[in-house]
Design an enzyme around this catalytic site. Structure first.
Site: not given
Length: 227
Positions: A44, A188
């Site tokens: 992300d 992430h």
């Protein structure tokens, strides 16, 4: 003698090329045969000029593909990195435009967050996303309805790597080891420990007979890549 030497060199070169071609063609078949299941690696909060290139290089070097859930504001700011993700064989999803708490926003605001991201990613060359990850994994009927309006399948996760919370490289790899066929892990692109974990992630999946797959828009689960 000179002609013989040249012939030998030519023959050796041709044999070398043939062997390389055989290995290149055989590698995907061998790899595919070793896949007893598929998992979804997701990253992300990209793209960025600081983190995306290194992450893409690490994934490619370790034979991994992943779904990159991009924020619209960053896709608009770093279009070259969106194209780099697509060119590296990654799948690109929608992660809202500014990463707000969508459940606290109006339907109009939610629509803007999702639609602008669709436009930004497409304009950058990343195609039109089919997957949507709500920021913080927070959702409700309104968020789901707006996502569906844009043909998006909402994707959360089965395992949270906790990389956003300072998880160590070993802890991230251990989180990946908990994945089962079809499951998805949250990671992430910005934590240094996540980048460092990529080789270990590849080894862990290989040891379990699992491969990095795409997330099906139909089922929301990880499956064998179709493209």
């Amino acid at each position: 003698m000179q002609l013989s030497s040249r012939s030998l060199v030519a023959t050796t070169a041709v044999a070398g090329l043939a062997m390389a071609s055989t290995l290149a063609l055989g590698a995907p078949v061998s790899h595919a045969a070793a896949c007893s299941g598929y998992v979804g690696l997701t990253f992300d909060d990209g793209p960025s000029a600081n983190h995306t290139p290194a992450l893409l290089n690490a994934l490619k070097q370790n034979g991994l593909r992943a779904t990159m859930f991009n924020e619209g504001q960053y896709a608009a700011a770093y279009p070259a990195q969106v194209r780099a993700e697509a060119n590296a064989g990654m799948w690109i999803g929608n992660h809202s435009y500014t990463h707000p708490h969508l459940v606290q926003q109006s339907q109009t605001q939610i629509d803007s967050e999702i639609s602008r991201t669709q436009q930004a990613i497409a304009a950058a060359g990343g195609g039109t996303p089919k997957l949507f990850r709500p920021p913080y994994g927070e959702t409700n009927t309104t968020v789901r309805a707006v996502a569906a309006k844009y043909g998006l399948t909402q994707i959360v996760w089965d395992v949270d790597s906790q990389d956003w919370n300072g998880a160590s490289t070993d802890a991230i790899v251990q989180a990946v080891s908990r994945l089962a066929n079809g499951q998805i892990i949250l990671m992430h692109e910005w934590p240094a420990n996540t980048l460092a974990a990529v080789p270990g992630i590849a080894r862990t999946l290989a040891a379990k007979g699992l491969c990095a797959g795409m997330i099906s828009p139909q089922t929301g689960r990880a499956v064998a890549p179709t493209a």
